[in-house]
Design an enzyme around this catalytic site. Sequence first.
Site, PDB file in Angstrom:
ATOM      1  N   SER A 214     -10.625   6.741  -2.839  1.00 29.34           N
ATOM      2  CA  SER A 214     -10.760   6.944  -1.579  1.00 29.34           C
ATOM      3  C   SER A 214     -10.362   8.350  -1.155  1.00 29.34           C
ATOM      4  CB  SER A 214     -10.038   5.788  -0.431  1.00 29.34           C
ATOM      5  OG  SER A 214     -10.637   4.590  -0.704  1.00 29.34           O
TER       6      SER A 214
ATOM      7  N   GLN B 271       0.936  -1.091   0.132  1.00 27.11           N
ATOM      8  CA  GLN B 271       0.033  -0.147  -0.101  1.00 27.11           C
ATOM      9  C   GLN B 271       0.938   1.277   0.038  1.00 27.11           C
ATOM     10  OE1 GLN B 271      -3.609  -0.933   0.675  1.00 27.11           O
ATOM     11  NE2 GLN B 271      -3.767   0.896  -0.588  1.00 27.11           N
TER      12      GLN B 271
ATOM     13  N   LYS C 181      -2.671  -0.970   6.377  1.00 22.84           N
ATOM     14  CA  LYS C 181      -3.590  -1.990   6.473  1.00 22.84           C
ATOM     15  C   LYS C 181      -4.049  -2.706   7.605  1.00 22.84           C
ATOM     16  CE  LYS C 181      -5.679  -3.965   2.794  1.00 22.84           C
ATOM     17  NZ  LYS C 181      -5.827  -3.659   1.580  1.00 22.84           N
TER      18      LYS C 181
ATOM     19  N   GLY D  10     -12.450  -0.415   3.008  1.00 29.08           N
ATOM     20  CA  GLY D  10     -12.843  -1.842   2.934  1.00 29.08           C
ATOM     21  C   GLY D  10     -11.737  -2.643   2.177  1.00 29.08           C
ATOM     22  N   ASP D  11     -11.760  -4.006   2.068  1.00 29.46           N
ATOM     23  CA  ASP D  11     -11.094  -5.187   1.405  1.00 29.46           C
ATOM     24  C   ASP D  11     -11.881  -6.202   1.479  1.00 29.46           C
ATOM     25  OD1 ASP D  11      -8.040  -5.177   0.220  1.00 29.46           O
ATOM     26  OD2 ASP D  11      -8.376  -7.035   1.291  1.00 29.46           O
TER      27      ASP D  11
ATOM     28  N   THR E  88     -12.094   0.391  -7.990  1.00 26.13           N
ATOM     29  CA  THR E  88     -11.032  -0.489  -8.271  1.00 26.13           C
ATOM     30  C   THR E  88     -11.030  -1.274  -9.532  1.00 26.13           C
ATOM     31  OG1 THR E  88     -10.783  -0.663  -5.799  1.00 26.13           O
ATOM     32  CG2 THR E  88      -9.513  -2.220  -7.179  1.00 26.13           C
TER      33      THR E  88
HETATM   34  P1  NDP Z   1     -14.651  -9.093  -1.930  1.00 24.98           P
HETATM   35  O1  NDP Z   1     -14.533  -9.603  -0.342  1.00 24.98           O
HETATM   36  O2  NDP Z   1     -15.587  -8.213  -2.397  1.00 24.98           O
HETATM   37  O3  NDP Z   1     -14.376 -10.437  -2.852  1.00 24.98           O
HETATM   38  C1  NDP Z   1     -13.380 -11.055  -2.628  1.00 24.98           C
HETATM   39  C2  NDP Z   1     -13.609 -12.298  -3.621  1.00 24.98           C
HETATM   40  O4  NDP Z   1     -12.391 -13.144  -3.788  1.00 24.98           O
HETATM   41  C3  NDP Z   1     -14.849 -13.157  -3.509  1.00 24.98           C
HETATM   42  O5  NDP Z   1     -15.168 -13.620  -4.785  1.00 24.98           O
HETATM   43  C4  NDP Z   1     -14.055 -14.313  -2.672  1.00 24.98           C
HETATM   44  O6  NDP Z   1     -14.733 -15.519  -2.782  1.00 24.98           O
HETATM   45  C5  NDP Z   1     -12.751 -14.357  -3.590  1.00 24.98           C
HETATM   46  N1  NDP Z   1     -11.707 -14.886  -2.610  1.00 24.98           N
HETATM   47  C6  NDP Z   1     -11.143 -14.405  -1.308  1.00 24.98           C
HETATM   48  N2  NDP Z   1     -10.608 -14.977  -0.798  1.00 24.98           N
HETATM   49  C7  NDP Z   1     -10.438 -16.031  -1.397  1.00 24.98           C
HETATM   50  C8  NDP Z   1      -9.406 -17.423  -1.208  1.00 24.98           C
HETATM   51  N3  NDP Z   1      -8.573 -17.439  -0.138  1.00 24.98           N
HETATM   52  N4  NDP Z   1      -9.659 -18.026  -1.999  1.00 24.98           N
HETATM   53  C9  NDP Z   1     -10.422 -18.192  -3.379  1.00 24.98           C
HETATM   54  N5  NDP Z   1     -11.359 -16.885  -3.499  1.00 24.98           N
HETATM   55  C10 NDP Z   1     -11.169 -15.921  -2.533  1.00 24.98           C
HETATM   56  O7  NDP Z   1     -13.111  -8.387  -1.945  1.00 24.98           O
HETATM   57  P2  NDP Z   1     -12.562  -7.591  -2.946  1.00 24.98           P
HETATM   58  O8  NDP Z   1     -13.293  -7.455  -4.190  1.00 24.98           O
HETATM   59  O9  NDP Z   1     -12.714  -5.876  -2.559  1.00 24.98           O
HETATM   60  O10 NDP Z   1     -11.117  -7.577  -3.093  1.00 24.98           O
HETATM   61  C11 NDP Z   1     -10.546  -8.685  -3.976  1.00 24.98           C
HETATM   62  C12 NDP Z   1      -8.961  -8.187  -4.126  1.00 24.98           C
HETATM   63  O11 NDP Z   1      -8.907  -6.980  -4.436  1.00 24.98           O
HETATM   64  C13 NDP Z   1      -8.224  -8.642  -2.730  1.00 24.98           C
HETATM   65  O12 NDP Z   1      -6.734  -9.059  -2.984  1.00 24.98           O
HETATM   66  C14 NDP Z   1      -7.850  -7.033  -2.436  1.00 24.98           C
HETATM   67  O13 NDP Z   1      -7.071  -6.937  -1.390  1.00 24.98           O
HETATM   68  C15 NDP Z   1      -7.851  -6.210  -3.498  1.00 24.98           C
HETATM   69  N6  NDP Z   1      -8.211  -4.836  -3.675  1.00 24.98           N
HETATM   70  C16 NDP Z   1      -9.540  -4.500  -3.245  1.00 24.98           C
HETATM   71  C17 NDP Z   1      -9.717  -3.127  -3.201  1.00 24.98           C
HETATM   72  C18 NDP Z   1     -11.071  -2.710  -3.109  1.00 24.98           C
HETATM   73  O14 NDP Z   1     -11.225  -1.358  -3.259  1.00 24.98           O
HETATM   74  N7  NDP Z   1     -11.811  -3.280  -2.480  1.00 24.98           N
HETATM   75  C19 NDP Z   1      -8.681  -1.986  -3.777  1.00 24.98           C
HETATM   76  C20 NDP Z   1      -7.310  -2.681  -4.451  1.00 24.98           C
HETATM   77  C21 NDP Z   1      -7.308  -4.205  -4.260  1.00 24.98           C
HETATM   78  P3  NDP Z   1     -15.739 -15.907  -1.426  1.00 24.98           P
HETATM   79  O15 NDP Z   1     -16.854 -14.854  -1.389  1.00 24.98           O
HETATM   80  O16 NDP Z   1     -15.706 -17.518  -1.995  1.00 24.98           O
HETATM   81  O17 NDP Z   1     -14.749 -16.002  -0.140  1.00 24.98           O
HETATM   82  O1  2IT Z   2      -5.773  -2.743  -1.344  1.00 22.02           O
HETATM   83  C1  2IT Z   2      -6.426  -1.536  -1.590  1.00 22.02           C
HETATM   84  O2  2IT Z   2      -5.829  -0.710  -2.082  1.00 22.02           O
HETATM   85  C2  2IT Z   2      -7.812  -1.381  -0.877  1.00 22.02           C
HETATM   86  N1  2IT Z   2      -8.318  -2.069  -0.178  1.00 22.02           N
HETATM   87  C3  2IT Z   2      -8.173   0.048  -0.791  1.00 22.02           C
HETATM   88  C4  2IT Z   2      -7.780   0.892   0.204  1.00 22.02           C
HETATM   89  C5  2IT Z   2      -8.445   2.267   0.395  1.00 22.02           C
HETATM   90  O3  2IT Z   2      -8.240   2.774   1.366  1.00 22.02           O
HETATM   91  O4  2IT Z   2      -9.497   2.559  -0.360  1.00 22.02           O
END
Ligand code: NDP
Ligand code: 2IT
Length: 451
Positions: free
Chosen positions: A383, A114, A129, A168-169, A213
């Site tokens: 954000s 990050q 984080k 969130g994440d 994202t």
């Molecule tokens: P969500 O919780 O909305 O979705 C996560 C998705 O990934 C779900 O479909 C989930 O499936 C799947 N998943 C999570 N963990 C696992 C695992 N161990 N094995 C298999 N599938 C898995 O999260 P986000 O969409 O927000 O985040 C997804 C990725 O993007 C993460 O790596 C996060 O760090 C990254 N990210 C998110 C940002 C954001 O703004 N939200 C910004 C930048 C990066 P299930 O429901 O079955 O667990």
């Molecule tokens: O991994 C990421 O960049 C995030 N989950 C979003 C972080 C944020 O502060 O919006």
Amino acid sequence: MPQIDDKLAPIYEEVVRRNAGEPEFHQAVREVLESLGRVVAKRPDYLEDALIERICEPERQIIFRVPWTDDKGRVQINRGFRVQFNSAMGPYKGGLRFHPSVNVGIIKFLGFEQIFKNALTGLPIGGGKGGSDFDPKGRSDGEIMRFCQSFMTELYRHLGEYTDVPAGDIGVGAREIGYLFGQYKRLTNRYEAGVLTGKGLFYGGSLARTEATGYGNTYFTRAMLQTGGTDFDGKRVVVSGSGNVAIYTIEKVESYGGKVVACSDSSGYIVDENGIDLDLLKEIKEVRRGRIGEYARLKGEGAYFVKSGEGSIWDVACDVAMPSATQNELTGKDAKKLVANGVIAVGEGANMPSTPEAIRTFQQAGVKFGPGKAANAGGVATSALEMQQNASRDRWTFEQTEARLATIMRDIHDSCYETAEEFGAPGDYVIGANIAGFIRVAEPMRAFGVI
Ligand code: NDP
Ligand code: 2IT
């Protein structure tokens, strides 16, 4: 395997020694140090005052107990984390992850990534984080609320709009941010809108943050494709995951004429040769909080489900792969398969989804590879735009916010591209992102002296 420069190897060894049992953190540090050899060769002054060692050491790490009561009246205990990694560029900024796999090493790898990602946005945000090993799956709204309230009851004292601003994440979306914000407001007696981002639109959230994202990764990947004179139009695309990042990646890719043929969750993946029906996917995932197999059942013809363990989503042939679920979900073996099937670009929506071997495989095959810390920076960038709106007690339109996001992603792409060229690695976005991000953080750190 790329080597760490001799001058930097002892720093890596020390990180491994002092952070035993945290392989994801080692992996993230190693990748950055591999890139920095090119920087210290040109600018040995960056080796002074243990600047690089300090970047690898979090400024503060908070670990706490989170007791809460489930619907049966039983007391449950989870562990909460916040790693405040680096505040050279601004208040600590980064998401909260609620997932049973969370431990301090995972939060440290995410916090470390990050720092550089946030610097790449060009906006004044430091890196942090947090999260918990709490598993939200199958929990009622009441349980989620009580957990979030207990989590914030400890964490609030470490937060503030000028101090640390979570979002969130995985496992943390608008519902959780609402409960966390409500408890912060109650405990502090302050309506401090800028203390959390990803808020609901009724209380200080930003339009386009939900989409940011996924949209941002699509802009970044499109910019990579355009350097090769092509675009998403008519391409077959695979997007892993089906959460926040995946859904809005699919939406944007489809708007550019790409056909997304597969997505997944932890139970398996679905293929829909007609292109994913986004309304159906949103209904299953955002409204019902259901499992991905339901998509194939409801869609019928042209769609099928493959259970986890019976195949990999990366077996599905595609032109563009956008891993958007979790770390190390795309292995060297998967990368070889994708290359054999003709993949031309990979844009990482998740954080560190490709293993080092996978990255190597893509780069050696000439596949354009956009690392997460650049490609998925649109979420945190928006954000920061939410924080700007909160600070000025203003509210921008969707179009205004999305236009800023698009410009930021184009700038990140160009700065990674140009930095890679300047440091003798044309087309290597990993080196470009690591070096450009590092320099932006190293300069203010040096100006501040040894702190
Ligand atoms: P969500 O919780 O909305 O979705 C996560 C998705 O990934 C779900 O479909 C989930 O499936 C799947 N998943 C999570 N963990 C696992 C695992 N161990 N094995 C298999 N599938 C898995 O999260 P986000 O969409 O927000 O985040 C997804 C990725 O993007 C993460 O790596 C996060 O760090 C990254 N990210 C998110 C940002 C954001 O703004 N939200 C910004 C930048 C990066 P299930 O429901 O079955 O667990
Ligand atoms: O991994 C990421 O960049 C995030 N989950 C979003 C972080 C944020 O502060 O919006």
